[in-house]
Design a protein around this motif. Structure first.
Motif, PDB file in Angstrom:
ATOM      1  N   LYS A 117       0.850  -1.198   0.000  1.00  0.00           N
ATOM      2  CA  LYS A 117       0.000   0.000   0.000  1.00  0.00           C
ATOM      3  C   LYS A 117       0.880   1.241   0.000  1.00  0.00           C
ATOM      4  CE  LYS A 117      -3.409  -2.325   2.948  1.00  0.00           C
ATOM      5  NZ  LYS A 117      -4.092  -2.277   4.265  1.00  0.00           N
ATOM      6  N   TYR A 118       0.255   2.362  -0.350  1.00  0.00           N
ATOM      7  CA  TYR A 118       0.970   3.649  -0.363  1.00  0.00           C
ATOM      8  C   TYR A 118       0.045   4.698   0.231  1.00  0.00           C
ATOM      9  CZ  TYR A 118       3.022   7.970  -2.211  1.00  0.00           C
ATOM     10  OH  TYR A 118       3.558   9.226  -2.338  1.00  0.00           O
ATOM     11  N   ALA A 119       0.612   5.616   1.017  1.00  0.00           N
ATOM     12  CA  ALA A 119      -0.207   6.665   1.622  1.00  0.00           C
ATOM     13  C   ALA A 119       0.614   7.937   1.788  1.00  0.00           C
ATOM     14  CB  ALA A 119      -0.747   6.208   2.978  1.00  0.00           C
ATOM     15  N   GLU A 120      -0.084   9.060   1.752  1.00  0.00           N
ATOM     16  CA  GLU A 120       0.523  10.367   1.991  1.00  0.00           C
ATOM     17  C   GLU A 120      -0.167  10.987   3.200  1.00  0.00           C
ATOM     18  OE1 GLU A 120       0.208  12.670  -1.549  1.00  0.00           O
ATOM     19  OE2 GLU A 120       1.681  11.477  -2.662  1.00  0.00           O
ATOM     20  N   LEU A 121       0.623  11.377   4.197  1.00  0.00           N
ATOM     21  CA  LEU A 121       0.074  11.910   5.449  1.00  0.00           C
ATOM     22  C   LEU A 121       0.804  13.200   5.821  1.00  0.00           C
ATOM     23  CD1 LEU A 121      -0.032   8.532   7.404  1.00  0.00           C
ATOM     24  CD2 LEU A 121      -1.972   9.661   6.291  1.00  0.00           C
ATOM     25  N   SER A 202      -2.437   1.759  15.496  1.00  0.00           N
ATOM     26  CA  SER A 202      -3.737   2.426  15.400  1.00  0.00           C
ATOM     27  C   SER A 202      -3.629   3.535  14.368  1.00  0.00           C
ATOM     28  CB  SER A 202      -4.172   2.998  16.754  1.00  0.00           C
ATOM     29  OG  SER A 202      -3.277   4.010  17.171  1.00  0.00           O
ATOM     30  N   MET A 203      -4.792   4.040  13.958  1.00  0.00           N
ATOM     31  CA  MET A 203      -4.794   5.123  12.967  1.00  0.00           C
ATOM     32  C   MET A 203      -6.019   6.004  13.169  1.00  0.00           C
ATOM     33  SD  MET A 203      -6.646   2.544  11.804  1.00  0.00           S
ATOM     34  CE  MET A 203      -5.311   1.466  11.345  1.00  0.00           C
ATOM     35  N   THR A 204      -5.919   7.244  12.663  1.00  0.00           N
ATOM     36  CA  THR A 204      -7.054   8.161  12.676  1.00  0.00           C
ATOM     37  C   THR A 204      -7.832   7.982  11.380  1.00  0.00           C
ATOM     38  OG1 THR A 204      -5.781   9.932  11.640  1.00  0.00           O
ATOM     39  CG2 THR A 204      -5.730   9.818  14.055  1.00  0.00           C
ATOM     40  N   LYS A 205      -8.875   8.793  11.212  1.00  0.00           N
ATOM     41  CA  LYS A 205      -9.664   8.728   9.984  1.00  0.00           C
ATOM     42  C   LYS A 205      -8.816   9.064   8.767  1.00  0.00           C
ATOM     43  CE  LYS A 205     -14.231   9.731  11.925  1.00  0.00           C
ATOM     44  NZ  LYS A 205     -15.386  10.673  11.902  1.00  0.00           N
ATOM     45  N   GLU A 206      -7.864   9.987   8.946  1.00  0.00           N
ATOM     46  CA  GLU A 206      -7.012  10.358   7.818  1.00  0.00           C
ATOM     47  C   GLU A 206      -6.258   9.145   7.279  1.00  0.00           C
ATOM     48  OE1 GLU A 206      -3.232  13.326   6.743  1.00  0.00           O
ATOM     49  OE2 GLU A 206      -3.994  13.195   8.792  1.00  0.00           O
ATOM     50  N   GLY A 207      -5.746   8.315   8.192  1.00  0.00           N
ATOM     51  CA  GLY A 207      -5.043   7.111   7.767  1.00  0.00           C
ATOM     52  C   GLY A 207      -5.998   6.035   7.269  1.00  0.00           C
ATOM     53  N   GLY A 208      -7.117   5.882   7.965  1.00  0.00           N
ATOM     54  CA  GLY A 208      -8.091   4.867   7.578  1.00  0.00           C
ATOM     55  C   GLY A 208      -8.671   5.116   6.203  1.00  0.00           C
ATOM     56  N   HIS A 209      -8.876   6.391   5.833  1.00  0.00           N
ATOM     57  CA  HIS A 209      -9.434   6.708   4.523  1.00  0.00           C
ATOM     58  C   HIS A 209      -8.486   6.336   3.389  1.00  0.00           C
ATOM     59  CE1 HIS A 209     -12.401   9.909   6.275  1.00  0.00           C
ATOM     60  NE2 HIS A 209     -12.834   8.668   6.429  1.00  0.00           N
ATOM     61  N   GLN A 210      -7.213   6.156   3.694  1.00  0.00           N
ATOM     62  CA  GLN A 210      -6.246   5.760   2.666  1.00  0.00           C
ATOM     63  C   GLN A 210      -5.994   4.255   2.664  1.00  0.00           C
ATOM     64  OE1 GLN A 210      -2.979   8.370   1.664  1.00  0.00           O
ATOM     65  NE2 GLN A 210      -3.581   9.811   3.269  1.00  0.00           N
ATOM     66  N   GLY A 211      -6.820   3.514   3.387  1.00  0.00           N
ATOM     67  CA  GLY A 211      -6.760   2.057   3.328  1.00  0.00           C
ATOM     68  C   GLY A 211      -5.800   1.413   4.304  1.00  0.00           C
ATOM     69  N   ILE A 212      -5.230   2.190   5.205  1.00  0.00           N
ATOM     70  CA  ILE A 212      -4.296   1.634   6.189  1.00  0.00           C
ATOM     71  C   ILE A 212      -5.094   0.935   7.283  1.00  0.00           C
ATOM     72  CG2 ILE A 212      -2.401   2.167   7.768  1.00  0.00           C
ATOM     73  CD1 ILE A 212      -2.050   4.796   6.158  1.00  0.00           C
ATOM     74  N   VAL A 213      -4.610  -0.228   7.709  1.00  0.00           N
ATOM     75  CA  VAL A 213      -5.275  -0.975   8.779  1.00  0.00           C
ATOM     76  C   VAL A 213      -4.237  -1.382   9.819  1.00  0.00           C
ATOM     77  CG1 VAL A 213      -7.083  -1.855   7.256  1.00  0.00           C
ATOM     78  CG2 VAL A 213      -4.984  -3.171   7.571  1.00  0.00           C
ATOM     79  N   LYS A 214      -4.731  -1.742  10.990  1.00  0.00           N
ATOM     80  CA  LYS A 214      -3.840  -2.228  12.036  1.00  0.00           C
ATOM     81  C   LYS A 214      -3.117  -3.490  11.561  1.00  0.00           C
ATOM     82  CE  LYS A 214      -6.694  -0.630  15.928  1.00  0.00           C
ATOM     83  NZ  LYS A 214      -7.427  -1.064  17.142  1.00  0.00           N
ATOM     84  N   GLY A 215      -1.830  -3.563  11.861  1.00  0.00           N
ATOM     85  CA  GLY A 215      -1.046  -4.729  11.467  1.00  0.00           C
ATOM     86  C   GLY A 215      -0.267  -4.537  10.187  1.00  0.00           C
ATOM     87  N   ASP A 216      -0.548  -3.446   9.441  1.00  0.00           N
ATOM     88  CA  ASP A 216       0.253  -3.172   8.251  1.00  0.00           C
ATOM     89  C   ASP A 216       1.705  -2.911   8.656  1.00  0.00           C
ATOM     90  OD1 ASP A 216      -1.677  -3.510   6.329  1.00  0.00           O
ATOM     91  OD2 ASP A 216      -2.272  -1.402   6.274  1.00  0.00           O
ATOM     92  N   VAL A 217       2.634  -3.398   7.849  1.00  0.00           N
ATOM     93  CA  VAL A 217       4.064  -3.269   8.150  1.00  0.00           C
ATOM     94  C   VAL A 217       4.620  -2.046   7.427  1.00  0.00           C
ATOM     95  CG1 VAL A 217       6.323  -4.384   7.998  1.00  0.00           C
ATOM     96  CG2 VAL A 217       4.275  -5.759   8.433  1.00  0.00           C
ATOM     97  N   ILE A 218       5.266  -1.142   8.178  1.00  0.00           N
ATOM     98  CA  ILE A 218       5.892   0.030   7.565  1.00  0.00           C
ATOM     99  C   ILE A 218       7.221  -0.404   6.958  1.00  0.00           C
ATOM    100  CG2 ILE A 218       6.944   2.299   7.967  1.00  0.00           C
ATOM    101  CD1 ILE A 218       4.210   1.056  10.256  1.00  0.00           C
TER     102      ILE A 218
END
Length: 268
Positions: A117-121, A202-218
């Motif tokens: 996955k990819y995300a911009e925060l 954990s994540m906020t709505k900003e992270g959740g809206h980009q498809g990030i979930v608990k357990g994802d590996v950075i």
């Protein structure tokens, strides 16, 4: 003698023979007129009857033609509907067949549970950042790509991590699909030693809206591979200017990459 007797009788009655003839002529003319009138009336009636019969036949013919057109229209609509319904049924059958093929393919060629996955925060103080992080350990196997990582927070704030390994013929098919010959009976697909890593706690709505979930590996941060700890990552975020866009890649790790590579080696 009979004629003279007849004339005498008429004379006694005061009827001259010529008058009788005139009356007979008038009576004959009246009778002929009545007969003509009767014939005219009969012809008129027959003509009227014929007209009524003709009009009735024409009306029945028109009604029959109208009914035929209606039946033809209904049949045309039915045929059109049946044709469309048939096409829809055929399309549904084709879609179902394609879906079954895909499901059958996925059963023997499953994808990893954690896909890249990819995300911009936006950068902000780490304690209010869109993501919170937790240290974890990779066990060095390809099976880890098919392992669901669950992060739970208890009432007292204790965070626990549980890992559920999926087991199926398809997963073993993938793990063995490109196994190194030096691991002939390597059920879990060991490819490395245990290594530390950081996962999303954990994540906020900003992270959740980009498809990030608990357990994802950075795995990457701002385009560079990340090899540090959760503390190192928080320190990096705190060092950035607030509002700056930070980019993250998740699950682009060795286990997932090797699982996808081995999956591509399986013959269909």
């Amino acid at each position: 003698t009979e004629m003279m007797h007849h004339i005498s009788t008429l004379s006694q009655q005061g009827i001259p023979p010529s008058l009788k003839r005139r009356q007979s002529s008038r009576n004959a003319a009246a009778l002929a007129g009545r007969q003509r009138s009767q014939r005219d009336f009969t012809r008129s009636m027959l003509s009227s009857i014929r007209e009524v019969i003709k009009e009735g036949n024409e009306a029945r013919k028109a009604e029959h033609e109208k009914g035929s057109r209606q039946v033809a229209g209904v049949m045309a609509k039915k045929l059109k509907h049946d044709g469309l319904a048939g096409k829809k049924r055929e399309q549904k059958r084709q879609n179902d067949l394609e879906m079954r093929k895909q499901m059958e393919h996925m059963r023997f060629h499953p994808l990893p549970v954690r896909m890249p996955k990819y995300a911009e925060l936006r950068a902000c103080p780490s304690d209010v950042f869109a993501l919170q992080f937790l240290d974890d350990v990779w066990n060095g196997t390809v099976m880890d790509a098919f392992t669901k990582i669950t992060v739970s927070t208890r009432l007292l704030g204790n965070v626990t991590v549980s890992k559920t390994h999926a087991e199926s013929l398809g997963i073993q098919n993938v793990i063995q699909g490109g196994s190194n010959p030096k691991y002939p009976n390597n059920k879990n697909g060991v490819i490395d030693v245990e290594r530390p890593r950081v996962i999303v706690a954990s994540m906020t709505k900003e992270g959740g809206h980009q498809g990030i979930v608990k357990g994802d590996v950075i795995t990457h941060c701002n385009g560079d591979e990340f090899m540090g700890s959760a503390r190192d990552l928080r320190a990096f975020i705190d060092s950035r200017q607030e509002g700056e866009i930070l980019t993250f890649a998740f699950n682009a790790d060795k286990a997932v990459a090797e699982a996808l590579r081995r999956r591509s080696l399986i013959k269909c």
